[in-house]
Write a protein that holds these residues in place. Structure first.
Motif, PDB file in Angstrom:
ATOM      1  N   UNK A   1       0.844  -1.187   0.000  1.00 12.41           N
ATOM      2  CA  UNK A   1       0.000   0.000   0.000  1.00 12.41           C
ATOM      3  C   UNK A   1       0.878   1.235   0.000  1.00 12.41           C
ATOM      4  N   UNK A   2       0.657   2.137  -0.945  1.00 14.85           N
ATOM      5  CA  UNK A   2       1.489   3.326  -1.079  1.00 14.85           C
ATOM      6  C   UNK A   2       0.661   4.594  -0.910  1.00 14.85           C
ATOM      7  N   UNK A   3       1.324   5.633  -0.416  1.00 17.29           N
ATOM      8  CA  UNK A   3       0.697   6.933  -0.178  1.00 17.29           C
ATOM      9  C   UNK A   3       1.570   8.037  -0.740  1.00 17.29           C
ATOM     10  N   UNK A   4       0.931   9.152  -1.058  1.00 18.06           N
ATOM     11  CA  UNK A   4       1.660  10.356  -1.454  1.00 18.06           C
ATOM     12  C   UNK A   4       1.290  11.488  -0.505  1.00 18.06           C
ATOM     13  N   UNK A   5       2.199  12.445  -0.360  1.00 19.91           N
ATOM     14  CA  UNK A   5       1.949  13.656   0.417  1.00 19.91           C
ATOM     15  C   UNK A   5       2.190  14.849  -0.495  1.00 19.91           C
ATOM     16  N   UNK A   6       1.216  15.761  -0.520  1.00 20.94           N
ATOM     17  CA  UNK A   6       1.292  16.955  -1.368  1.00 20.94           C
ATOM     18  C   UNK A   6       1.026  18.181  -0.491  1.00 20.94           C
ATOM     19  N   UNK A   7       1.390  19.380  -0.962  1.00 14.13           N
ATOM     20  CA  UNK A   7       1.030  20.590  -0.196  1.00 14.13           C
ATOM     21  C   UNK A   7      -0.474  20.657   0.044  1.00 14.13           C
ATOM     22  N   UNK A   8      -0.866  21.288   1.118  1.00 13.80           N
ATOM     23  CA  UNK A   8      -2.259  21.298   1.574  1.00 13.80           C
ATOM     24  C   UNK A   8      -3.225  21.696   0.470  1.00 13.80           C
ATOM     25  N   UNK A   9      -4.270  20.878   0.312  1.00 12.77           N
ATOM     26  CA  UNK A   9      -5.247  21.072  -0.759  1.00 12.77           C
ATOM     27  C   UNK A   9      -6.506  21.788  -0.291  1.00 12.77           C
ATOM     28  N   UNK A  10      -6.726  21.872   1.027  1.00  8.93           N
ATOM     29  CA  UNK A  10      -7.950  22.497   1.530  1.00  8.93           C
ATOM     30  C   UNK A  10      -7.692  23.020   2.934  1.00  8.93           C
ATOM     31  N   UNK A  11      -8.537  23.953   3.367  1.00 11.29           N
ATOM     32  CA  UNK A  11      -8.315  24.650   4.634  1.00 11.29           C
ATOM     33  C   UNK A  11      -9.089  24.045   5.808  1.00 11.29           C
ATOM     34  N   UNK A  12     -10.172  23.335   5.543  1.00  8.01           N
ATOM     35  CA  UNK A  12     -10.996  22.815   6.643  1.00  8.01           C
ATOM     36  C   UNK A  12     -10.340  21.588   7.278  1.00  8.01           C
ATOM     37  N   UNK A  13     -10.965  21.072   8.360  1.00 11.49           N
ATOM     38  CA  UNK A  13     -10.350  19.998   9.141  1.00 11.49           C
ATOM     39  C   UNK A  13     -10.965  18.628   8.878  1.00 11.49           C
ATOM     40  N   UNK A  14     -11.808  18.486   7.864  1.00 13.46           N
ATOM     41  CA  UNK A  14     -12.374  17.190   7.509  1.00 13.46           C
ATOM     42  C   UNK A  14     -11.429  16.451   6.550  1.00 13.46           C
ATOM     43  N   UNK A  15     -11.585  15.134   6.505  1.00 16.90           N
ATOM     44  CA  UNK A  15     -10.906  14.315   5.511  1.00 16.90           C
ATOM     45  C   UNK A  15     -11.920  13.896   4.451  1.00 16.90           C
ATOM     46  N   UNK A  16     -11.420  13.374   3.339  1.00 18.22           N
ATOM     47  CA  UNK A  16     -12.289  12.881   2.270  1.00 18.22           C
ATOM     48  C   UNK A  16     -12.087  11.389   2.062  1.00 18.22           C
ATOM     49  N   UNK A  17     -13.159  10.722   1.670  1.00 22.66           N
ATOM     50  CA  UNK A  17     -13.080   9.359   1.173  1.00 22.66           C
ATOM     51  C   UNK A  17     -13.687   9.376  -0.226  1.00 22.66           C
ATOM     52  N   UNK A  18     -12.898   8.982  -1.214  1.00 21.33           N
ATOM     53  CA  UNK A  18     -13.314   9.036  -2.619  1.00 21.33           C
ATOM     54  C   UNK A  18     -13.508   7.627  -3.168  1.00 21.33           C
ATOM     55  N   UNK A  19     -14.601   7.440  -3.891  1.00 23.60           N
ATOM     56  CA  UNK A  19     -14.857   6.177  -4.568  1.00 23.60           C
ATOM     57  C   UNK A  19     -14.254   6.222  -5.969  1.00 23.60           C
TER      58      UNK A  19
END
Length: 559
Positions: A275-293
C-alpha cells in the motif's frame, strides 16, 4: 513553506507503574562460545517490534510475565509506520460482509481514542456522492450500519450534507453537489508503537531494537534463540515464542525457527500486499478528511496532514520480490493516486506536486481471494503446542491491535498453564504512555477537548514555549512533556537548536527514553519533522546523532 526534496527512502510498511518482574540475565553453561553477553531467561520471546509485537509485549508484561522483545530494525520501521494512519472500522469492508471485523474495529475506536488523546483524535470524513459508483440508498444503509454496529460515546453519527454550501464542497468539482459525513479517528501510527513499547518496558519487558533473531531452536519445554544486536550475539531462553514478525512471519517459521522433532511450524501462507501513499502541499483549509470512490471500486482517502500537507492513499498491489523491506512506490501508483484524486478536486494533482511518498507491506492471511482489496484484514492467532509453545500472529490492522494483543496474551497464558482468570486482561480502559492528562486538566471529558485543555495547561506552565513548539511537544509526548522539559525555565535551557524547533534536550530524551538512534528514527518515525526540514537541516540532525551516538538498548530509561 519549504518543499522537502523527495530523497527520503520511503517506508516499507505508557504511563503505568510496573507490575511485572524484569527479565533476569542468567549465565548458562552452554551459551555459544562467541556470545559476549550472559543469556537472558524469560517466559516469552516476542519477535517483531511493530504494533502487534509491542502491543503483545505490553499486555503480557502487565500480567506479570517476563518478556523479551527483539526487533531487527527500529520500532515501527516497516508496516506499522506506513498505514493510512486511521483508527477506523473500515467502512468498505461492509461490502465484503466482514461484519465481525467491522464491529470489532468500531468497538476499539473509542477505547483507543481515550487511551492516548495526544496521538489519536476524532476525524470527520466527507464522501462526495458519485451516482455512477454506488447509489445513495446503499451508502445510507452502510453508514447506518456503521453508526450502530458498536456503541458510540465520543464520535458523532453520520449525516447527509449539501456540498454546495458545506465548507468541504469548496475544493471539489462543481458536479459533486451532495455528500455524506461520518466519523472515524486519526492516529500517529509510529508513535503508537513506541508508546506501547514504553509501557511494556515500564512493566518489566526488555525491548531490544536493532537486534535480529538469527536462530530459534525449539525443544520439548522451551526455546533457545540467538540474537544479533549492537552488543554482539546473545542467547535467550524462553518458555514460549510469539512470532509477530509481520511481513516476515512466514519466513521466520520457514527459516529461523527450528522444530524440536520435525513437526511443521509453517502451516499458513501470507499474502503480501503493498500500500502506497503520497503527500502533497495542503489542498484544503478545513479539518475534515475525504473518502473518494474510484471506478475500480476501490477507495482512497485525502487527509489533512502535518498542518501544511495533505496525505492521499492508498493502493493495493500484490508484492513482487522476496524482501518486504524493499517495497517502494512505483510511478504507476503515483499516477493512479493523482488521477483518482483529480477526479474530485477542482485543482488537478500532478506527480510533480508530490513532496513525499511511503509504502508499506500488509501481511494478510491468504484466503485465495483474487482481488488484493478483498483479502480479509482480520487477524488469526495460531497456537502450536506440539513442543514448546509457539504463537504466530497472522494479519491484523492497526485499529484492532489492542484486542489482538489481549487475545494473544490470553492464549500465551493458557499455553503456559495460566488462565486469563489467573492473569486477567487489563488494557481496556488503561492509558498509554503520556495519555493520562488528569494531573494537568482534571477529569477527562472528550479526548479532543481534553487535548486542547492540555495544550493550554502546557502553555501556562511553560509560558516561554512559543505556540507551535508547545503544541508539537504536547502532541508528541502528552503528559510526559514534563519529563522532557523538567525544570527548564527558558528555551535556552533546552540547549542549542539542532534544527528549527528541535533542541538538544529533546534529541537526548529520544535517545534515552525512546530507542532513537538515527535521523530516520527521529525525523520520520518519532516525528514527521523531516517533512518540514530542508535537506541541510535533516543532515544537521543526522550529524548530531552520529556525534552523540549511544547504545541505547543498554541505557534506555523509562519515565
Amino acid at each position: 513553506m519549504k518543499k522537502p526534496e523527495n530523497t527520503m527512502a520511503p517506508f516499507s510498511d505508557q504511563s503505568h507503574g510496573s507490575t511485572g518482574p524484569s527479565c533476569e540475565c542468567i549465565p548458562v553453561s552452554d551459551i555459544s562460545s562467541n556470545s559476549s553477553s550472559p543469556a537472558i531467561d524469560c517466559d516469552v520471546l516476542i519477535v517483531g517490534g511493530g504494533i502487534n509485537g509491542c502491543g503483545i509485549a505490553r499486555d503480557l508484561a502487565g500480567r506479570g510475565w517476563r518478556v523479551v522483545l527483539c526487533e531487527k530494525d527500529d520500532l515501527a520501521s516497516h508496516t506499522s509506520s506506513s498505514s493510512t494512519k486511521l483508527i477506523h472500522g473500515g467502512l468498505r469492508y461492509l461490502e465484503y460482509y466482514e461484519f465481525s471485523l467491522v464491529r470489532k474495529a468500531l468497538q476499539e475506536r473509542e477505547v483507543l481514542l481515550k487511551s492516548a488523546p495526544h496521538i489519536m483524535w476524532p476525524l470527520r470524513f466527507v464522501m462526495p456522492h458519485d451516482p455512477s459508483m454506488r447509489p445513495a440508498w446503499m451508502i445510507r444503509i452502510g453508514l447506518f450500519m456503521y453508526d450502530h454496529l458498536a456503541k458510540r460515546e465520543v464520535l458523532p453519527g453520520s449525516r447527509g450534507v449539501d456540498l454546495r454550501t458545506h465548507a468541504a464542497g469548496k475544493p471539489l468539482k462543481a458536479q459533486y453537489k451532495r455528500g455524506f459525513v461520518y466519523s472515524d479517528g486519526w492516529v500517529d501510527d509510529a508513535r503508537l508503537v513506541v508508546l506501547n513499547a514504553i509501557d511494556a518496558q515500564a512493566r518489566g519487558a526488555q525491548v531490544l531494537t536493532r537486534t535480529r533473531c538469527t536462530h530459534a531452536q525449539r525443544d520439548a519445554d522451551g526455546w533457545t534463540a540467538m540474537l544479533e544486536g549492537p552488543e554482539g550475539p546473545r542467547t535467550v531462553r524462553a518458555r514460549a515464542v510469539v512470532n509477530a514478525a509481520g511481513p516476515w512471519a512466514e519466513s521466520f517459521l520457514r527459516g529461523v525457527a527450528q522444530s524440536a522433532r520435525g513437526e511443521a511450524l509453517a502451516t499458513k501462507s501470507l499474502r503480501l500486499v503493498k500500500g502506497s501513499h503520497i503527500v502533497v502541499p495542503r489542498l484544503f483549509e478545513h479539518d475534515h478528511a475525504y473518502i473518494f470512490q474510484n471506478p475500480d471500486k476501490r477507495i482512497i482517502f485525502a487527509i489533512p496532514y502535518q498542518d501544511e500537507f495533505t496525505l492521499i492513499g492508498t493502493t493495493d498491489i500484490e508484492l513482487s520480490g522476496d524482501d518486504p523491506g524493499a517495497a517502494r512506490i512505483a510511478q504507476e501508483e503515483i499516477d493512479y493516486i493523482c488521477t483518482q484524486a483529480s477526479r474530485y478536486f477542482e485543482k488537478p494533482i500532478a506527480p510533480a506536486d508530490v513532496v513525499w511518498t511511503y509504502s508499506g507491506v500488509r501481511p494478510l492471511l491468504d484466503d485465495a481471494s483474487g482481488d488484493p482489496s478483498a483479502v480479509t484484514r482480520d487477524y488469526m492467532l495460531e497456537s502450536n503446542t506440539t513442543a514448546a509453545p509457539l504463537l504466530s500472529v497472522w494479519g491484523g490492522k492497526i485499529t484492532t491491535f489492542r484486542k489482538l494483543a489481549e487475545d494473544a496474551a490470553d492464549e500465551v497464558g493458557k499455553m503456559l498453564g495460566q488462565s486469563s482468570a489467573q492473569r486477567p486482561a487489563w488494557t481496556d480502559g488503561a492509558f498509554l504512555a503520556g495519555g493520562d492528562l488528569s494531573a494537568w486538566i482534571g477529569a477527562g471529558r472528550r479526548p479532543d477537548e481534553d487535548f486542547e485543555r492540555f495544550v493550554s495547561a502546557v502553555e501556562t506552565r511553560y509560558p516561554w514555549l512559543y505556540g507551535k513548539l508547545a503544541r508539537r511537544l504536547a502532541r508528541a509526548y502528552g503528559a510526559r512533556v514534563s519529563d522532557l522539559l523538567g525544570d527548564a525555565k527558558s528555551l535556552a535551557d533546552l540547549g542549542p537548536a539542532v534544527a528549527p524547533g528541535l533542541h538538544e534536550r529533546e534529541l537526548r530524551f529520544l535517545q534515552t527514553h525512546e530507542w532513537a538512534m538515527s535521523a530516520d528514527d527521529v525525523l520520520w518515525r518519532r516525528s514527521k519533522l523531516g517533512l518540514h526540514y530542508t535537506p541541510a537541516e535533516r543532515e544537521q540532525v543526522a550529524a548530531w546523532l552520529q556525534a552523540h551516538a549511544t547504545n541505547n538498548n543498554m541505557k534506555v530509561e523509562v519515565s
